[in-house]
Design a protein around this motif. Structure first.
Motif, PDB file in Angstrom:
ATOM      1  N   ARG A 197       0.913  -1.462   0.143  1.00  0.00           N
ATOM      2  CA  ARG A 197      -0.315   0.255  -0.178  1.00  0.00           C
ATOM      3  C   ARG A 197       0.975   0.837  -0.169  1.00  0.00           C
ATOM      4  O   ARG A 197       0.812   1.852  -0.827  1.00  0.00           O
ATOM      5  CB  ARG A 197      -0.762   0.085   0.915  1.00  0.00           C
ATOM      6  CG  ARG A 197      -2.312   1.136   0.925  1.00  0.00           C
ATOM      7  CD  ARG A 197      -1.735   2.441   1.814  1.00  0.00           C
ATOM      8  NE  ARG A 197      -1.413   2.477   3.157  1.00  0.00           N
ATOM      9  CZ  ARG A 197      -0.516   4.083   3.219  1.00  0.00           C
ATOM     10  NH1 ARG A 197      -0.733   4.986   3.005  1.00  0.00           N
ATOM     11  NH2 ARG A 197      -0.204   3.960   4.758  1.00  0.00           N
ATOM     12  N   PRO A 231      -9.376   5.651  -7.618  1.00  0.00           N
ATOM     13  CA  PRO A 231      -8.007   5.294  -8.531  1.00  0.00           C
ATOM     14  C   PRO A 231      -7.761   7.034  -9.051  1.00  0.00           C
ATOM     15  O   PRO A 231      -6.870   6.751  -9.249  1.00  0.00           O
ATOM     16  CB  PRO A 231      -8.938   4.542  -9.431  1.00  0.00           C
ATOM     17  CG  PRO A 231     -10.521   4.873  -9.497  1.00  0.00           C
ATOM     18  CD  PRO A 231     -10.849   5.393  -7.899  1.00  0.00           C
ATOM     19  N   ILE A 275      -4.582   7.522  -6.749  1.00  0.00           N
ATOM     20  CA  ILE A 275      -4.011   7.055  -6.604  1.00  0.00           C
ATOM     21  C   ILE A 275      -4.282   6.205  -7.634  1.00  0.00           C
ATOM     22  O   ILE A 275      -4.370   4.559  -7.501  1.00  0.00           O
ATOM     23  CB  ILE A 275      -3.395   6.338  -5.159  1.00  0.00           C
ATOM     24  CG1 ILE A 275      -3.783   7.409  -4.040  1.00  0.00           C
ATOM     25  CG2 ILE A 275      -2.393   5.291  -5.318  1.00  0.00           C
ATOM     26  CD1 ILE A 275      -2.376   7.921  -3.832  1.00  0.00           C
ATOM     27  N   PHE A 297      -8.161   7.437   8.054  1.00  0.00           N
ATOM     28  CA  PHE A 297      -6.973   7.588   7.664  1.00  0.00           C
ATOM     29  C   PHE A 297      -7.305   9.335   7.883  1.00  0.00           C
ATOM     30  O   PHE A 297      -7.930   9.776   6.975  1.00  0.00           O
ATOM     31  CB  PHE A 297      -5.222   7.873   6.846  1.00  0.00           C
ATOM     32  CG  PHE A 297      -6.007   7.293   5.404  1.00  0.00           C
ATOM     33  CD1 PHE A 297      -7.051   6.657   5.308  1.00  0.00           C
ATOM     34  CD2 PHE A 297      -5.422   9.156   4.650  1.00  0.00           C
ATOM     35  CE1 PHE A 297      -7.389   6.846   3.820  1.00  0.00           C
ATOM     36  CE2 PHE A 297      -6.192   8.842   3.019  1.00  0.00           C
ATOM     37  CZ  PHE A 297      -6.729   7.689   2.811  1.00  0.00           C
ATOM     38  N   ASN A 351      -9.045  15.786   0.468  1.00  0.00           N
ATOM     39  CA  ASN A 351      -9.808  16.917   0.287  1.00  0.00           C
ATOM     40  C   ASN A 351     -11.362  17.342   0.877  1.00  0.00           C
ATOM     41  O   ASN A 351     -12.422  18.078   0.468  1.00  0.00           O
ATOM     42  CB  ASN A 351     -10.654  16.678  -1.520  1.00  0.00           C
ATOM     43  CG  ASN A 351     -10.893  16.944  -2.286  1.00  0.00           C
ATOM     44  OD1 ASN A 351     -10.490  18.742  -2.256  1.00  0.00           O
ATOM     45  ND2 ASN A 351     -12.335  17.149  -2.690  1.00  0.00           N
ATOM     46  N   LYS A 352     -11.169  17.114   2.195  1.00  0.00           N
ATOM     47  CA  LYS A 352     -11.372  17.932   3.211  1.00  0.00           C
ATOM     48  C   LYS A 352     -11.408  18.375   4.052  1.00  0.00           C
ATOM     49  O   LYS A 352      -9.585  18.274   4.770  1.00  0.00           O
ATOM     50  CB  LYS A 352     -12.345  16.616   3.864  1.00  0.00           C
ATOM     51  CG  LYS A 352     -13.195  15.129   2.715  1.00  0.00           C
ATOM     52  CD  LYS A 352     -14.275  15.950   2.678  1.00  0.00           C
ATOM     53  CE  LYS A 352     -15.270  14.777   1.716  1.00  0.00           C
ATOM     54  NZ  LYS A 352     -14.669  14.767   0.661  1.00  0.00           N
ATOM     55  N   SER A 373      -1.840  11.082  10.443  1.00  0.00           N
ATOM     56  CA  SER A 373      -0.688  11.485   9.959  1.00  0.00           C
ATOM     57  C   SER A 373       0.673  13.050  10.469  1.00  0.00           C
ATOM     58  O   SER A 373      -1.012  13.430  10.426  1.00  0.00           O
ATOM     59  CB  SER A 373      -1.250  12.338   8.239  1.00  0.00           C
ATOM     60  OG  SER A 373      -0.983  10.831   7.670  1.00  0.00           O
ATOM     61  N   HIS A 416       7.954   7.310   8.377  1.00  0.00           N
ATOM     62  CA  HIS A 416       8.888   7.438   7.056  1.00  0.00           C
ATOM     63  C   HIS A 416      10.907   7.644   6.718  1.00  0.00           C
ATOM     64  O   HIS A 416      11.126   8.865   7.754  1.00  0.00           O
ATOM     65  CB  HIS A 416       8.117   8.559   5.624  1.00  0.00           C
ATOM     66  CG  HIS A 416       7.080   8.123   5.374  1.00  0.00           C
ATOM     67  ND1 HIS A 416       7.269   7.379   4.043  1.00  0.00           N
ATOM     68  CD2 HIS A 416       6.001   7.854   5.806  1.00  0.00           C
ATOM     69  CE1 HIS A 416       5.608   6.750   4.305  1.00  0.00           C
ATOM     70  NE2 HIS A 416       5.069   7.292   5.277  1.00  0.00           N
ATOM     71  N   PRO A 467       1.794  10.716  -1.849  1.00  0.00           N
ATOM     72  CA  PRO A 467       1.656  11.543  -3.289  1.00  0.00           C
ATOM     73  C   PRO A 467       1.355  12.979  -2.849  1.00  0.00           C
ATOM     74  O   PRO A 467       1.998  14.081  -3.830  1.00  0.00           O
ATOM     75  CB  PRO A 467       1.003  10.998  -4.407  1.00  0.00           C
ATOM     76  CG  PRO A 467       0.429   8.925  -3.559  1.00  0.00           C
ATOM     77  CD  PRO A 467       1.111   9.184  -2.512  1.00  0.00           C
TER      78      PRO A 467
END
Ligand code: HMG
Ligand code: MG
Length: 301
Positions: free
Chosen positions: A16, A54, A57, A102, A115-116, A144, A210, A242
């Motif tokens: 993922r 889609p 991602i 998430f 987008n929120k 995150s 990361h 991304p």
């Protein structure tokens, strides 16, 4: 002397988090073979794909087919990322043991990624979490940018705690705290975890590092010193978000395993099988993966 944990639970997020940031598309049949290999490494949880839009991602647009066709090992929990009810419905049909919801502690990253606004996200996740729990699934809540946001800079511990508290109130079973862009150093990890662990038991916390600046292994050590025993990692060090420019992949499962094996900490993971799975996907992507442990063992063979 510090007593290290006896066992550390590693969640493999390569299929993922790893693939979502790759420009080269991996064929669905290759992904399925690769996840089947990962299923035999001894790892207890695999995040096998993402039921997001889609267009957002493209690399994971085959999540449904992957979910339908992978061979399930009963000792492995198969989870997937779900952003909303549409994603959850598809994921439930494709087959999941766990749903990973998430959001971000940073307002700007949240908006760019899903987008929120943060406030708009809670009611969406509330429905997803309720439905997933009713369907008997484990639910992990990712938060995150718990240290830094690529757009806003430093994020306060209070803001991280507010999001954690809300997700727990909505019913997630555990929380995965993401150093999305890999900026943290151990002193920041200690500062955040000391606050988090005043309110939450260690076993509810997973750390998701990361490795953009090579600090992830040091941060895992700092986390273990505070009693954390659950980590996300990505085979070979594949990956990134991304919607977080410049962020490198997760800490490599191979490097984590080298550390934990060396420290005498059990994971249940077979190093040789892990390496075979890493070389398989490295070959499909046609480029060397960042893991140092992988590069070394491959070079001396
Ligand atoms: P949106 O455009 O705001 O969605 O995207 P919407 O709800 O307004 O719907 C618009 C259209 O998308 C509709 O179709 C929906 O049906 C469709 P239309 O009616 O126009 O034909 N749609 C979907 N289609 C398929 N699957 C779905 C889905 N949802 C809506 N699930 C959305 C909102 C959340 C969907 C979008 O922003 C998105 O997919 N974002 C995902 C971004 C992402 O995956 N980022 C990387 C993962 S997070 C990460 O890497 C961080 C982490 O690793 C931790 C860390 O490192 O910190 C977890
Ligand atoms: Mg991530």
């Amino acid at each position: 002397m510090r007593r290290w944990p006896e066992f550390v639970q590693v969640k493999e997020v390569g299929p993922r988090d790893g693939l979502q940031n790759e420009s080269k598309m991996v064929a669905t049949a290759d992904k399925i073979n690769w996840i089947n290999m990962l299923s035999e490494t001894g790892v207890r949880e695999i995040e096998y794909s993402s039921f997001v839009h889609p267009k957002w991602i493209p690399a994971l647009s085959d999540a449904y087919e992957v979910g339908k066709k992978i061979k399930r090992n009963p000792n492995v929990r198969y989870s997937a990322l779900v952003p909303n009810m549409k994603g959850l419905e598809l994921a439930l049909e494709a087959g999941i043991d766990g749903a990973s919801v998430f959001m971000s502690a940073s307002e700007t990253h949240n908006k760019k990624n899903i987008n929120k606004t943060i406030a708009e996200t809670y009611p969406i996740l509330k429905e997803v979490i309720e439905e997933a729990k009713q369907s008997g699934k484990h639910v992990t809540g990712y938060v995150s940018t718990v240290f830094d946001c690529p757009y806003e800079g430093a994020i306060s511990t209070e803001q991280v705690m507010r999001v954690c508290d809300q997700l727990l109130a909505l019913g997630v079973d555990d929380l995965s705290l993401g150093d999305t862009i890999g900026t943290a150093v151990p002193s920041q990890v200690v500062q955040l975890l000391e606050s988090v662990l005043k309110r939450l038991p260690e076993e509810k916390i997973i750390m998701h590092y990361h490795d953009t600046r090579g600090m992830a292994i040091a941060n895992i050590m700092a986390s273990m010193e505070l009693g954390i025993t659950r980590f996300d990692s990505s085979i070979g060090g594949l990956g990134g978000c991304p919607y977080a420019p410049g962020a490198a992949g997760n800490v490599a499962t191979n490097d984590v395993l080298y550390l934990l094996d060396g420290q005498g900490i059990k994971t249940g993971i077979d190093e040789k099988k892990l390496q075979e799975a890493a070389l398989f996907i490295q070959n499909k992507l046609g480029k060397a993966l960042p893991s140092k442990a992988l590069a070394y063992t491959a070079a001396i063979q």
